[in-house]
Scaffold this active site. Sequence first.
Site, PDB file in Angstrom:
ATOM      1  N   GLN A 128       0.841  -1.190   0.000  1.00 16.85           N
ATOM      2  CA  GLN A 128       0.000   0.000   0.000  1.00 16.85           C
ATOM      3  C   GLN A 128       0.884   1.250   0.000  1.00 16.85           C
ATOM      4  O   GLN A 128       1.898   1.305   0.694  1.00 16.85           O
ATOM      5  CB  GLN A 128      -0.887   0.034   1.244  1.00 16.85           C
ATOM      6  CG  GLN A 128      -1.730   1.308   1.295  1.00 16.85           C
ATOM      7  CD  GLN A 128      -2.727   1.317   2.435  1.00 16.85           C
ATOM      8  OE1 GLN A 128      -2.363   1.159   3.589  1.00 16.85           O
ATOM      9  NE2 GLN A 128      -3.989   1.498   2.099  1.00 16.85           N
ATOM     10  N   ARG A 165     -12.252   9.130  16.185  1.00 15.63           N
ATOM     11  CA  ARG A 165     -12.596   7.846  16.810  1.00 15.63           C
ATOM     12  C   ARG A 165     -12.751   8.082  18.298  1.00 15.63           C
ATOM     13  O   ARG A 165     -11.775   8.320  19.011  1.00 15.63           O
ATOM     14  CB  ARG A 165     -11.529   6.810  16.517  1.00 15.63           C
ATOM     15  CG  ARG A 165     -11.739   6.256  15.139  1.00 15.63           C
ATOM     16  CD  ARG A 165     -10.844   5.091  14.814  1.00 15.63           C
ATOM     17  NE  ARG A 165     -10.391   5.279  13.448  1.00 15.63           N
ATOM     18  CZ  ARG A 165      -9.147   5.141  13.031  1.00 15.63           C
ATOM     19  NH1 ARG A 165      -8.213   4.745  13.857  1.00 15.63           N
ATOM     20  NH2 ARG A 165      -8.844   5.377  11.782  1.00 15.63           N
ATOM     21  N   HIS A 274     -13.236   1.384   5.254  1.00 11.39           N
ATOM     22  CA  HIS A 274     -12.189   1.354   6.272  1.00 11.39           C
ATOM     23  C   HIS A 274     -12.688   0.641   7.538  1.00 11.39           C
ATOM     24  O   HIS A 274     -12.293   0.975   8.649  1.00 11.39           O
ATOM     25  CB  HIS A 274     -11.772   2.790   6.610  1.00 11.39           C
ATOM     26  CG  HIS A 274     -10.289   2.995   6.736  1.00 11.39           C
ATOM     27  ND1 HIS A 274      -9.509   3.548   5.750  1.00 11.39           N
ATOM     28  CD2 HIS A 274      -9.446   2.751   7.758  1.00 11.39           C
ATOM     29  CE1 HIS A 274      -8.257   3.635   6.164  1.00 11.39           C
ATOM     30  NE2 HIS A 274      -8.178   3.149   7.390  1.00 11.39           N
ATOM     31  N   ARG A 277     -14.075   2.975  10.161  1.00 10.71           N
ATOM     32  CA  ARG A 277     -13.140   3.747  10.994  1.00 10.71           C
ATOM     33  C   ARG A 277     -12.937   5.168  10.511  1.00 10.71           C
ATOM     34  O   ARG A 277     -12.340   5.974  11.208  1.00 10.71           O
ATOM     35  CB  ARG A 277     -11.768   3.038  11.027  1.00 10.71           C
ATOM     36  CG  ARG A 277     -11.795   1.710  11.720  1.00 10.71           C
ATOM     37  CD  ARG A 277     -10.517   0.925  11.442  1.00 10.71           C
ATOM     38  NE  ARG A 277      -9.370   1.349  12.210  1.00 10.71           N
ATOM     39  CZ  ARG A 277      -9.112   0.987  13.456  1.00 10.71           C
ATOM     40  NH1 ARG A 277      -9.963   0.218  14.098  1.00 10.71           N
ATOM     41  NH2 ARG A 277      -8.023   1.403  14.067  1.00 10.71           N
TER      42      ARG A 277
HETATM   43  C1  LIG Z   1      -6.014  -1.538  13.426  1.00  9.11           C
HETATM   44  C2  LIG Z   1      -6.383  -1.168  12.014  1.00  9.11           C
HETATM   45  C3  LIG Z   1      -5.480  -0.453  11.253  1.00  9.11           C
HETATM   46  C4  LIG Z   1      -5.810  -0.108   9.938  1.00  9.11           C
HETATM   47  N1  LIG Z   1      -4.875   0.543   9.181  1.00  9.11           N
HETATM   48  C5  LIG Z   1      -5.128   0.778   7.866  1.00  9.11           C
HETATM   49  C6  LIG Z   1      -4.117   1.301   7.020  1.00  9.11           C
HETATM   50  O1  LIG Z   1      -2.983   1.521   7.440  1.00  9.11           O
HETATM   51  N2  LIG Z   1      -4.438   1.524   5.724  1.00  9.11           N
HETATM   52  C7  LIG Z   1      -5.689   1.279   5.223  1.00  9.11           C
HETATM   53  O2  LIG Z   1      -5.950   1.529   4.038  1.00  9.11           O
HETATM   54  N3  LIG Z   1      -6.651   0.739   6.005  1.00  9.11           N
HETATM   55  C8  LIG Z   1      -6.401   0.468   7.292  1.00  9.11           C
HETATM   56  N4  LIG Z   1      -7.349  -0.140   8.063  1.00  9.11           N
HETATM   57  C9  LIG Z   1      -8.622  -0.568   7.449  1.00  9.11           C
HETATM   58  C10 LIG Z   1      -8.476  -1.979   6.850  1.00  9.11           C
HETATM   59  O3  LIG Z   1      -7.625  -1.986   5.734  1.00  9.11           O
HETATM   60  C11 LIG Z   1      -9.829  -2.521   6.364  1.00  9.11           C
HETATM   61  O4  LIG Z   1     -10.374  -1.626   5.434  1.00  9.11           O
HETATM   62  C12 LIG Z   1     -10.828  -2.758   7.487  1.00  9.11           C
HETATM   63  O5  LIG Z   1     -10.203  -3.226   8.659  1.00  9.11           O
HETATM   64  C13 LIG Z   1     -11.853  -3.787   7.016  1.00  9.11           C
HETATM   65  O6  LIG Z   1     -12.872  -3.952   7.936  1.00  9.11           O
HETATM   66  P1  LIG Z   1     -12.940  -5.162   9.004  1.00  9.11           P
HETATM   67  O7  LIG Z   1     -11.946  -4.818  10.053  1.00  9.11           O
HETATM   68  O8  LIG Z   1     -14.348  -5.083   9.469  1.00  9.11           O
HETATM   69  O9  LIG Z   1     -12.615  -6.440   8.283  1.00  9.11           O
HETATM   70  C14 LIG Z   1      -7.055  -0.476   9.382  1.00  9.11           C
HETATM   71  C15 LIG Z   1      -7.948  -1.228  10.166  1.00  9.11           C
HETATM   72  C16 LIG Z   1      -7.622  -1.580  11.459  1.00  9.11           C
HETATM   73  C17 LIG Z   1      -8.592  -2.414  12.250  1.00  9.11           C
END
Ligand SMILES: Cc1cc2nc3c(=O)[nH]c(=O)nc-3n(C[C@H](O)[C@H](O)[C@H](O)COP(=O)(O)O)c2cc1C
Length: 396
Positions: A128, A165, A274, A277
């Site tokens: 990424q 958040r 995301h 989030r």
């Molecule tokens: C702890 C954490 C860190 C994350 N960091 C990133 C990141 O660095 N880059 C990004 O594009 N998405 C990030 N995400 C989002 C994930 O890539 C993904 O879209 C998301 O976790 C999917 O949903 P789920 O947790 O319900 O499976 C993060 C998610 C979590 C839980």
Amino acid sequence: MPKRINVSDYRKAARKRLPHIVYDFLEGGALDEQTLASNTADLAGSPLQQRIMRDVSGIDLSTSVLGHRLRTPVLIAPMGLLSLFHPQADVHLARAAQAAGTVFVHSAWSGTPLKDVVAAAPGSVWCQAALWADPRLVDQHLERAADAGVDVLVIAGDVSVSSKRERDLHNGFTMRARPSVRGVFNAVRKPRWVSNFLFGPKITFGDQSTEGRPMTIQEMGEFMEADNDRVTWDDVRSIRERWPGKLVVKGIMSPADAQLAIDAGVDGIYISNHGGRQFDAQPSTFSALPAIAETVGDQADILVDSGIRRGSDIVKMRALGATACLIGRPAVYGAVQSGQRGAAAILDILTEELATALAFTGATSLADVGPGTLALNGTLTTAARAGSPRLMGSRR
Ligand SMILES: Cc1cc2nc3c(=O)[nH]c(=O)nc-3n(C[C@H](O)[C@H](O)[C@H](O)COP(=O)(O)O)c2cc1C
């Protein structure tokens, strides 16, 4: 402790093992967490159609995604700061993905350098990149990816605005702050995490350095606050010109953006909110998927994440047009428990559940899955909403 047999069991175990501020950071979403909740609720509210008397003795879960032949259509999404949950978590997740015949996406904010993760699981790591304010950092990252032999680049598309958040704010957990006394006290009661934290490798940001050494969490906090909120599709077009491999944009939630991404020359559309989030009060990815899939047609592969907790969820996403799905938090629940072994268990569980769900729908491969795999499609759902007594009766 009863045997852990599903994602929810691993989630409960992770909750027990992590200090609560760390667990909240993993689990939480933006604002009221409505989008977070609708990701799982919308999937749960859309049942599959059972079919019987079909030969389902040979189930094939393999699929091709962006030139990679995968044994299972479940990939691991990019996640930053994973070292908070388990030392060297990126390496563990990448190895688990490789063993399952799938892919781990290394986050632009990972604590472990890309080259180390690729070396641990060659051929199974995608990279990424973020469109950082300093374009030299973007170029350096593209070079890193090319040098490591990575052939799929995922652009972080939904991070130009910072999210609120509220769990983290209540807990005083920000990257620049020191944890509160209450947070430290709670952490002390989680000895295994504390010992990893104290005696494991220091948590830094692998590929981002300052003064010739990797950035600390605090430094990264400041760096992220200077994030680029001026990125546009021109930046994607410019990366397209410089990046010879496959290109994906993550965070697409509308047909209009999917079209712009295709016009910019991407190979993959990554539908994601995301995991709830970033921007709250937007739809679930499951509900955004059909219109995007209609726009994309066969012009690009479609990846989707957010809220996938059961193998049947993958069948549902596939029914609405996804090529493959990614999981975020579930993979971390596994790694919290036992690193690579735990993450591998999560991939196994979802893959086994997927095979069973496929068989119940009468399908033997992902190619057999289509809109008819969902029960209550368009018209019936409308009738059910209108409260058709006949339909309500037949659903009992
Ligand atoms: C702890 C954490 C860190 C994350 N960091 C990133 C990141 O660095 N880059 C990004 O594009 N998405 C990030 N995400 C989002 C994930 O890539 C993904 O879209 C998301 O976790 C999917 O949903 P789920 O947790 O319900 O499976 C993060 C998610 C979590 C839980």
